[in-house]
Write an enzyme that holds these catalytic residues in place. Sequence first.
Site, short mmCIF file in Angstrom:
data_model
loop_
_atom_site.label_atom_id
_atom_site.label_comp_id
_atom_site.label_asym_id
_atom_site.label_seq_id
_atom_site.Cartn_x
_atom_site.Cartn_y
_atom_site.Cartn_z
N LYS A 11 0.82 -1.21 0.00
CA LYS A 11 0.00 0.00 0.00
C LYS A 11 0.86 1.27 0.00
CE LYS A 11 -3.95 -2.23 2.26
NZ LYS A 11 -4.98 -2.08 3.33
N TYR A 51 -12.45 -1.43 -3.83
CA TYR A 51 -12.94 -1.61 -2.46
C TYR A 51 -14.46 -1.49 -2.36
CZ TYR A 51 -8.28 -1.79 -0.37
OH TYR A 51 -7.01 -2.17 0.00
N ASN A 114 -1.87 0.26 6.55
CA ASN A 114 -1.37 -0.99 7.14
C ASN A 114 -0.49 -1.82 6.20
OD1 ASN A 114 -3.44 -1.83 5.56
ND2 ASN A 114 -4.62 -2.83 7.16
N HIS A 117 -2.11 -5.32 1.45
CA HIS A 117 -3.42 -5.95 1.26
C HIS A 117 -3.22 -7.44 1.03
CE1 HIS A 117 -7.47 -6.70 -0.35
NE2 HIS A 117 -6.87 -7.43 -1.29
N GLU A 128 -9.64 -9.79 -7.69
CA GLU A 128 -8.67 -8.71 -7.45
C GLU A 128 -7.46 -8.83 -8.39
OE1 GLU A 128 -10.03 -8.27 -2.79
OE2 GLU A 128 -8.04 -9.06 -3.24
N1 UDP Z 1 -9.58 -0.09 7.28
C1 UDP Z 1 -9.61 1.14 7.90
N2 UDP Z 1 -10.24 1.25 9.12
C2 UDP Z 1 -10.85 0.19 9.73
C3 UDP Z 1 -10.83 -1.06 9.08
C4 UDP Z 1 -10.18 -1.17 7.86
O1 UDP Z 1 -9.06 2.10 7.38
O2 UDP Z 1 -11.43 0.35 10.81
C5 UDP Z 1 -8.90 -0.23 5.98
C6 UDP Z 1 -7.55 -0.94 6.11
O3 UDP Z 1 -6.64 -0.37 5.17
C7 UDP Z 1 -7.92 -2.36 5.72
C8 UDP Z 1 -8.95 -2.11 4.63
O4 UDP Z 1 -9.70 -0.99 5.09
O5 UDP Z 1 -6.80 -3.10 5.28
C9 UDP Z 1 -9.89 -3.26 4.35
O6 UDP Z 1 -10.51 -3.66 5.56
P1 UDP Z 1 -10.65 -5.19 5.94
O7 UDP Z 1 -11.56 -5.27 7.12
O8 UDP Z 1 -11.00 -5.97 4.72
O9 UDP Z 1 -9.17 -5.58 6.44
P2 UDP Z 1 -8.05 -6.51 5.78
O10 UDP Z 1 -8.75 -7.60 5.02
O11 UDP Z 1 -7.20 -5.64 4.90
O12 UDP Z 1 -7.26 -7.04 6.95
MG MG Z 2 -10.21 -7.51 3.58
#
Ligand code: UDP
Ligand code: MG
Length: 139
Positions: A11, A51, A114, A117, A128
């Site tokens: 990212k 997304y 974070n 992805h 994706e």
């Molecule tokens: N995200 C965020 N705030 C939150 C939860 C998620 O900004 O409270 C963002 C973060 O970058 C995350 C992405 O949205 O990686 C997708 O969320 P998901 O719950 O799918 O998490 P992941 O699968 O990436 O662990």
């Molecule tokens: Mg996710």
Amino acid sequence: MQGNKTFTMIKPDGVANNYIGAILDKIIAAGFNIKAMKYTRLSRQEAETFYAIHSERPFFGELVEYMSSGPIVAAILEKENAVEDFRTLIGATDPAKAAEGTIRKMYAESISANAVHGSDSDENAAIEGAFFFSGREIF
Ligand code: UDP
Ligand code: MG
């Protein structure tokens, strides 16, 4: 049966903090083969499409803004049990909750920025991956 491919992005924070090399080292050391890879940048609209599954969540606007804020590295990875093993390698969404030694624990800034992805299912890995790659780019 579990599939053997997953999709990842390094990212904008991972790229901006110069962690591309370190993150790829960990991915390769964990046994993943790189099947396709691209350094690129998402437009706002592309980030919204990628997304779309999160469009009703409160962080959607921030997520789209963030994911289009700078360059990323997109890649298709291959390994047995790829989706699940890659999710284990990257750790929890919130780096504060991620296990020691995971990519997010080591390289992420925050729950939104974070570092990486990782697809959450075989079906989403295919969707994706196809978003960024097609045909001859998969080796
Ligand atoms: N995200 C965020 N705030 C939150 C939860 C998620 O900004 O409270 C963002 C973060 O970058 C995350 C992405 O949205 O990686 C997708 O969320 P998901 O719950 O799918 O998490 P992941 O699968 O990436 O662990
Ligand atoms: Mg996710």
